[in-house]
Design a protein around this motif. Structure first.
Motif, mmCIF file in Angstrom:
data_model
loop_
_atom_site.group_PDB
_atom_site.id
_atom_site.type_symbol
_atom_site.label_atom_id
_atom_site.label_comp_id
_atom_site.label_asym_id
_atom_site.label_seq_id
_atom_site.Cartn_x
_atom_site.Cartn_y
_atom_site.Cartn_z
ATOM 1 N N UNK A 46 32.210 -35.909 -28.603
ATOM 2 C CA UNK A 46 32.251 -37.367 -28.785
ATOM 3 C C UNK A 46 32.835 -37.999 -27.526
ATOM 4 N N UNK A 47 32.011 -38.776 -26.839
ATOM 5 C CA UNK A 47 32.501 -39.448 -25.621
ATOM 6 C C UNK A 47 32.931 -40.863 -25.979
ATOM 7 N N UNK A 48 34.187 -41.173 -25.651
ATOM 8 C CA UNK A 48 34.699 -42.520 -25.915
ATOM 9 C C UNK A 48 34.799 -43.230 -24.573
ATOM 10 N N UNK A 49 33.940 -44.218 -24.379
ATOM 11 C CA UNK A 49 33.903 -44.862 -23.067
ATOM 12 C C UNK A 49 34.979 -45.910 -22.929
ATOM 13 N N UNK A 50 35.350 -46.091 -21.696
ATOM 14 C CA UNK A 50 36.314 -47.125 -21.376
ATOM 15 C C UNK A 50 35.624 -48.478 -21.540
ATOM 16 N N UNK B 21 31.376 -50.784 -31.758
ATOM 17 C CA UNK B 21 32.086 -51.595 -32.740
ATOM 18 C C UNK B 21 33.203 -52.326 -32.017
ATOM 19 N N UNK B 22 33.196 -53.632 -32.079
ATOM 20 C CA UNK B 22 34.115 -54.436 -31.276
ATOM 21 C C UNK B 22 34.025 -53.960 -29.832
ATOM 22 N N UNK B 23 35.178 -53.529 -29.293
ATOM 23 C CA UNK B 23 35.122 -53.095 -27.889
ATOM 24 C C UNK B 23 34.863 -51.608 -27.745
ATOM 25 N N UNK B 24 34.747 -50.925 -28.861
ATOM 26 C CA UNK B 24 34.603 -49.461 -28.800
ATOM 27 C C UNK B 24 33.149 -49.044 -28.561
ATOM 28 N N UNK B 25 32.955 -48.198 -27.559
ATOM 29 C CA UNK B 25 31.631 -47.663 -27.239
ATOM 30 C C UNK B 25 31.734 -46.142 -27.245
ATOM 31 N N UNK C 113 35.541 -51.725 -19.012
ATOM 32 C CA UNK C 113 34.776 -51.864 -17.773
ATOM 33 C C UNK C 113 33.327 -52.239 -18.053
ATOM 34 N N UNK C 114 32.815 -53.140 -17.249
ATOM 35 C CA UNK C 114 31.417 -53.569 -17.367
ATOM 36 C C UNK C 114 30.519 -52.354 -17.160
ATOM 37 N N UNK C 115 30.914 -51.522 -16.209
ATOM 38 C CA UNK C 115 30.106 -50.346 -15.905
ATOM 39 C C UNK C 115 30.068 -49.402 -17.104
ATOM 40 N N UNK C 116 31.186 -49.321 -17.840
ATOM 41 C CA UNK C 116 31.231 -48.470 -19.036
ATOM 42 C C UNK C 116 30.140 -48.869 -20.017
ATOM 43 N N UNK C 117 29.969 -50.167 -20.216
ATOM 44 C CA UNK C 117 28.940 -50.639 -21.148
ATOM 45 C C UNK C 117 27.543 -50.325 -20.610
ATOM 46 N N UNK C 118 27.354 -50.538 -19.317
ATOM 47 C CA UNK C 118 26.033 -50.269 -18.719
ATOM 48 C C UNK C 118 25.680 -48.790 -18.866
ATOM 49 N N UNK C 119 26.670 -47.934 -18.655
ATOM 50 C CA UNK C 119 26.423 -46.488 -18.751
ATOM 51 C C UNK C 119 26.092 -46.094 -20.195
#
Ligand SMILES: Nc1ncnc2c1ncn2[C@@H]1O[C@H](COP(=O)(O)OP(=O)(O)OP(=O)(O)O)[C@@H](O)[C@H]1O
Length: 421
Positions: free
Chosen positions: A120-124, A158-162, A127-133
Motif C-alpha cells: 500500500x503506497x501512501x502518497x504525500x 479521500x480528502x487529502x489522502x491518496x 505535493x502537487x506532484x504527488x497527486x499527478x503521480x
C-alpha cells in the motif's frame, strides 16, 4: 479530474503534450461503485490500442476497462494495521509503502495475517506532484496488463489522502539486491531480471500509441518470489508523440544518472530516452556501481561518463565488471554486455536500439553464458583488484561495489519550468 468517496470518475486522456504527467481532458466520465470499477473504453485506451497492432506483444494487453478496487481510507488503515511503522516496506520520493492484508477473492481489507499480502503506497498528498503521480499510476497501470508490469489492485482518494494498492513483490526491488551489503547478487539472476524488465519496456514501446515510461531505474524494477521482474511506478509515464511528431516535450523530471542527455538538455522525450535509462541500469548491473554517486572522485560521479570509454573496448569491459561475481559469466558475455550497453547509451537517440532488439540480445546473452568452474570465483576476486587499470584502483581496492551497497538511493529531480520545443 473529479473523484468522490463512493464513485471514481475517469476522464479521458488528451493528446496535449505540454504539461506534466498523464494529461486529461474532460469528456466522457464513467462512474464505478466501491467494488470493482467499471469504466468504458476511454480515449486513453483507444490512444494506446487503436488498431490491434502490437497490443498483445509479449502477452500483454490493454484492458477493455480498468478493473480496480476503490478503497476507503478506513479500509486501508485496517489493512495496514494503521500504517504501523514496522509494516513499512520502503520509501520513495513521493510517499511510503506499507505491507497490508486483503481478502484474496474479494480484495476487501482484512486483518493483519489473514488473506493475501499487498503493498500500500501512501502518497504525500500535500505535493502537487504527488497527486499527478497518483493519477498517472491509476490511469496507466489501471489499463495496461503485462507479466512484467506490476499489478495495481486498487486505490483510494479521500480528502487529502491518496493511496495505491499493488500486488506484493516479495523480493523487493533490484536496487536493494544490487547494492545491498553482503553476498553479491548472482549473475544469472541479474540477467533474468534485465530480460523481464526489458520485456516490460518493449511492451510499452510496442503499443500503437507508445507509452514512454520516463523513470526507468533499479528501484523501479520489483521482483516476485521467483525473481521475475515487474516494472512499477508509472507516476511519470507519458503517452508518446502522436503520429506526425517524433517526441513529446515536457518538464524535465526523473532521477539523476538515468535521464537521457537529450531530455536533460531540451525536455524532448522519446521512447529511446527509456532505452538510455535501460542502458544505465545495464551498466549498474555489470559493475555493481550506482548510476550517480556524488561521493565518487571527480569525473567518476556519473557512471556513464566515467565508464563509457571502457565499453568501447571489449578487452577493457571485463575490468569494469563487478568483481564480486567473477567466474559467473564468460568473457564473451561480458563483451556482449558491453556492446549492448554502449548502444543503449548512445548520445543520439536515433542510434539506440529498440527495446525489442534489446530483449533479443539479452536472451542471446543468457543462452551463451557457459561458465566452466564457479568454484574459482574467490581467487579471481582476490587477484582482480591488482590487475585493474588505475582509475579502478580507487574503486575496487576500496571494494567499490561493496562500498556503494551502503550508500543512499539516487535522488529524484524535477525542474518546475516547462520547456518549449
Ligand atoms: N509492490 C511492492 N511490493 C513490495 N515492495 C514494494 C512494492 N512497491 C514498492 N515497494 C518497496 O517500497 C520502496 C519504495 O517504492 P516507491 O515506488 O515509492 O519509490 P522508489 O521507486 O524507491 O523511489 P522514487 O519515488 O524515487 O521512484 C521500493 O524501493 C520497494 O522496496
Amino acid at each position: 479530474m473529479d473523484f468522490d468517496k463512493e464513485n471514481v470518475i475517469f476522464k479521458n486522456v488528451s493528446t496535449n503534450n505540454h504539461s506534466n504527467g498523464t494529461e486529461f481532458s474532460s469528456s466522457t466520465t464513467t462512474t464505478a461503485a466501491t467494488t470493482n470499477t467499471s469504466v468504458g473504453q476511454s480515449q486513453f485506451s483507444e490512444a494506446v490500442s487503436e488498431s490491434s497492432g502490437g497490443v498483445m506483444s509479449y502477452s500483454g494487453q490493454i484492458l477493455p476497462s480498468p478493473n480496480l478496487k476503490v478503497y476507503s481510507f478506513a479500509d486501508l488503515k485496517t489493512a495496514t494495521n494503521n500504517f504501523k511503522p514496522d509494516s513499512m516496506l520502503g520509501q520513495g520520493g513521493f510517499g511510503k509503502v506499507y505491507r497490508g492484508w486483503i481478502d484474496s477473492k474479494t480484495l476487501a481489507p482484512s486483518k493483519v495475517g489473514s488473506g493475501m499480502i499487498v503493498a500500500v503506497k501512501r502518497l504525500n498528498s500535500e505535493s502537487v506532484q504527488g497527486f499527478a503521480e497518483w493519477r498517472s499510476e491509476v490511469n496507466f497501470l489501471g489499463m495496461l496488463s503485462h507479466p512484467n508490469l506490476v499489478k495495481l489492485l486498487g486505490f483510494c482518494r479521500e480528502d487529502k489522502e491518496l493511496l495505491l494498492v499493488y500486488e506484493f513483490m516479495p523480493k523487493g526491488c533490484l536496487e536493494n539486491h544490487l547494492f545491498r551489503r553482503g553476498e553479491p547478487f548472482p549473475w544469472d539472476l541479474r540477467i533474468k531480471i534485465l530480460i523481464g524488465a526489458a520485456r516490460g519496456l518493449a511492451f510499452l514501446h510496442g503499443l500503437q500509441r507508445e507509452v514512454i515510461y520516463r523513470d526507468f531505474k533499479a528501484s523501479n524494477i520489483l521482483l516476485d518470489s521467483n525473481y521475475d521482474a515487474k516494472i512499477s511506478d508509472f507516476g511519470l509515464a507519458k503517452l508518446g508523440p502522436s503520429q506526425e511528431k517524433s517526441h513529446v516535450t515536457t518538464r524535465i523530471m526523473g532521477t539523476y544518472g538515468y535521464a537521457a542527455p537529450e531530455y536533460m538538455a531540451t525536455g524532448h522525450l522519446y521512447v529511446k530516452s527509456d532505452v538510455y535509462a535501460f542502458g544505465v541500469v545495464l551498466l549498474e548491473v555489470m559493475t555493481g556501481l550506482r548510476a550517480h554517486n556524488p561521493k565518487r572522485p571527480n569525473g567518476q560521479e556519473s557512471l556513464v561518463d566515467w565508464l563509457r570509454p571502457d565499453l568501447v573496448n571489449k578487452h577493457r569491459v571485463k575490468h569494469i565488471m563487478d568483481k564480486g561475481i567473477i567466474g559467473q559469466y564468460s568473457s564473451k558475455v561480458a563483451a556482449e554486455m558491453g556492446r549492448i550497453t554502449l548502444s543503449c547509451i548512445e548520445p543520439d537517440p536515433k542510434h539506440r536500439p529498440h527495446m525489442k532488439e534489446v530483449v533479443d540480445v539479452l536472451e542471446h546473452i543468457q543462452r551463451i553464458n557457459v561458465v566452466p568452474d564457479r568454484s574459482s570465483t574467490k581467487s579471481h576476486v582476490a587477484s582482480s583488484s591488482r590487475s585493474s587499470p588505475l582509475h579502478y584502483q580507487y574503486a575496487y581496492k576500496a571494494g567499490a561495489a561493496g562500498a556503494e551497497r551502503r550508500r543512499a538511493s539516487p535522488r529524484r529531480f524535477g525542474v518546475e519550468k516547462e520547456l518549449v520545443a
